[in-house]
Design an enzyme around this catalytic site. Structure first.
Site, mmCIF file in Angstrom:
data_model
loop_
_atom_site.group_PDB
_atom_site.id
_atom_site.type_symbol
_atom_site.label_atom_id
_atom_site.label_comp_id
_atom_site.label_asym_id
_atom_site.label_seq_id
_atom_site.Cartn_x
_atom_site.Cartn_y
_atom_site.Cartn_z
ATOM 1 N N ASP A 99 7.216 5.789 -1.988
ATOM 2 C CA ASP A 99 7.194 4.548 -0.703
ATOM 3 C C ASP A 99 8.084 3.793 0.200
ATOM 4 O O ASP A 99 8.018 2.981 0.084
ATOM 5 C CB ASP A 99 6.945 3.759 -2.056
ATOM 6 C CG ASP A 99 4.918 4.215 -2.204
ATOM 7 O OD1 ASP A 99 4.601 4.112 -2.081
ATOM 8 O OD2 ASP A 99 5.137 3.739 -3.731
ATOM 9 N N ASP A 159 -2.276 7.289 1.381
ATOM 10 C CA ASP A 159 -0.920 5.303 1.534
ATOM 11 C C ASP A 159 -0.052 6.135 2.300
ATOM 12 O O ASP A 159 0.441 5.441 3.202
ATOM 13 C CB ASP A 159 -0.778 5.866 -0.338
ATOM 14 C CG ASP A 159 -1.754 5.524 -1.013
ATOM 15 O OD1 ASP A 159 -3.045 6.233 -0.837
ATOM 16 O OD2 ASP A 159 -1.350 4.193 -1.340
ATOM 17 N N GLY A 217 -10.153 17.394 -3.697
ATOM 18 C CA GLY A 217 -9.657 15.345 -4.052
ATOM 19 C C GLY A 217 -9.822 14.769 -4.901
ATOM 20 O O GLY A 217 -10.775 15.042 -6.362
HETATM 21 N N1 GLY Z 1 0.088 2.317 -2.000
HETATM 22 C C1 GLY Z 1 -0.623 1.405 -3.615
HETATM 23 C C2 GLY Z 1 -1.782 1.031 -3.361
HETATM 24 O O1 GLY Z 1 -2.317 0.611 -1.877
HETATM 25 O O2 GLY Z 1 -2.410 0.858 -4.213
#
Ligand code: GLY
Length: 384
Positions: A99, A159, A217
């Site tokens: 992240d 993400d 997936g």
């Molecule tokens: N990146 C984590 C979420 O969108 O919950």
């Protein structure tokens, strides 16, 4: 498909800007030198440490407010946060995941862009260095979670498309192509795996750690492995728009068009998406306002890049709905910006737990104010 002709123009923009500034100031007063945590509790944020994946977006909200108002109170608070982010990457505090873009783009890259903060630049480059250390040659992807190389977490997640702009930026600012190479490899691998033939997306995708072969997936936060988690779809929209900005590739454009078409075609008539596209009008499941905020930012970015005023107009109308339905208009009810988000929702088959359900969340707040800024300033240069 929703009928855009039936949605009124976003004429409340001046009120929305006033309310947003008031809410950021309120949260600063409530939080002091602490951070917003990922989600609110009963629509108020308990003061928290800088130790989640979301903290950069609280700083990002403050940076946007500085850009919108020019007020020094926002600049000095944002620069105070840079100290905390520099310490976080230096001491490796809660950073063992992918992240780094969510954390360092809206905080430290922004501080370098807006205030010339060298400390912000150095911290963001250190974060980019850590991010590329998670790249797996076998499979050609950035491993999202868990110890690097762990077999049970040998996967990417959609993400991460929001984390690779940090790598494109790092190559631009240092002149070292190593970051961009990883970003491109990860982007190409991701889109081969996560995009389904019907233009919906998988949340996470596993690889064989011995051969690098793509396997299957699996969802973490969606309703089912084969469903379309709304926020994941939105990360696909904005992530591909940003990849297009840095690459101008036909592939990125194609992913943007396809993920966006699916998103718009599956919105309920009431427009604010449910947390997963399995649910639609008439469902009692909660909505995820943050998914719409993210998608709108992607639309506005792409309308600038492609000079598509029609796309901008649609995005502005959607932002008007988001303001009317979800923005906080009375500070007595919340110190966030955007009500009705969902972090995680437990389903019969996913491995999530209910968390931040029908609450404000830090990224929803951030992308909502980013969208406001984008409407005020077409062509705005994003922190991503
Ligand atoms: N990146 C984590 C979420 O969108 O919950």
């Amino acid at each position: 498909m929703i009928d855009f002709a039936g949605i009124s123009a976003f004429e409340e923009l001046p009120e929305a800007l006033k309310a947003a500034e008031r809410q950021t100031r309120k949260a600063i007063a409530d939080l002091g030198d602490k951070f917003k945590p990922s989600t609110s509790v009963n629509d108020f944020y308990p003061p928290s440490e800088n130790d989640e994946w979301t903290n950069g977006m609280w700083t990002g909200e403050i940076n946007i407010m500085y850009e919108l108002t020019g007020k020094d109170e926002f600049k000095s608070k944002a620069l105070e946060h840079v100290e905390s982010f520099a310490e976080r990457i230096e001491k490796r505090i809660s950073i063992k995941n992918h992240d780094m873009g969510f954390l360092y783009s809206p905080s430290c890259v922004a501080a370098y862009m807006l205030y010339g903060s060298e400390k912000g630049r150095d911290a963001a480059i250190a974060a980019a260095d850590y991010l590329i250390s998670r790249f797996q040659e076998k499979g050609q992807f950035i491993q999202a979670w868990g110890p690097i190389g762990s077999r049970d977490n040998y996967r990417l997640i959609i993400d991460c498309l929001m984390n690779i702009p940090l790598l494109f930026w790092a190559s631009e600012t240092t002149g070292d192509e190593k970051y961009r190479r990883v970003a491109l490899a990860h982007f190409n691998t991701s889109i081969e795996c996560v995009l389904r033939p019907d233009d919906s997306t998988y949340h996470t995708y596993y690889f064989d750690p011995d051969t690098g072969k793509p396997l299957y997936g699996v969802t973490h936060q969606g309703n089912r492995n084969d469903s379309a988690w709304s926020r994941g779809q939105a990360w696909g929209i904005y992530g591909s728009a940003l990849a297009y900005r840095y690459t101008r590739s036909d592939k990125a454009l194609d992913v943007f068009n396809r993920t966006l078409d699916f998103f718009l075609e599956h919105l309920p008539a009431s427009i604010i998406p449910y947390w997963d596209f399995d649910f639609t009008d008439g469902s009692d499941e909660p909505r995820d306002s943050s998914a719409l905020a993210v998608a709108i930012c992607g639309m506005l970015e792409m309308s600038d890049l492609l000079d598509r005023p029609g796309l901008r107009k649609k995005a502005e109308k959607l932002l008007g709905v988001l303001y009317r339905e979800c923005a906080v208009k009375d500070p007595a009810i919340s110190d966030g910006q955007l009500l009705h988000g969902v972090y995680c929702r437990k389903s019969p088959t996913n491995d999530a737990r209910d968390r931040g359900v029908d609450e404000c969340n830090t990224w929803g707040d951030y992308f909502y104010v980013e969208a406001l800024k984008r409407v005020v300033t077409p062509g705005w240069k994003a922190y991503w």
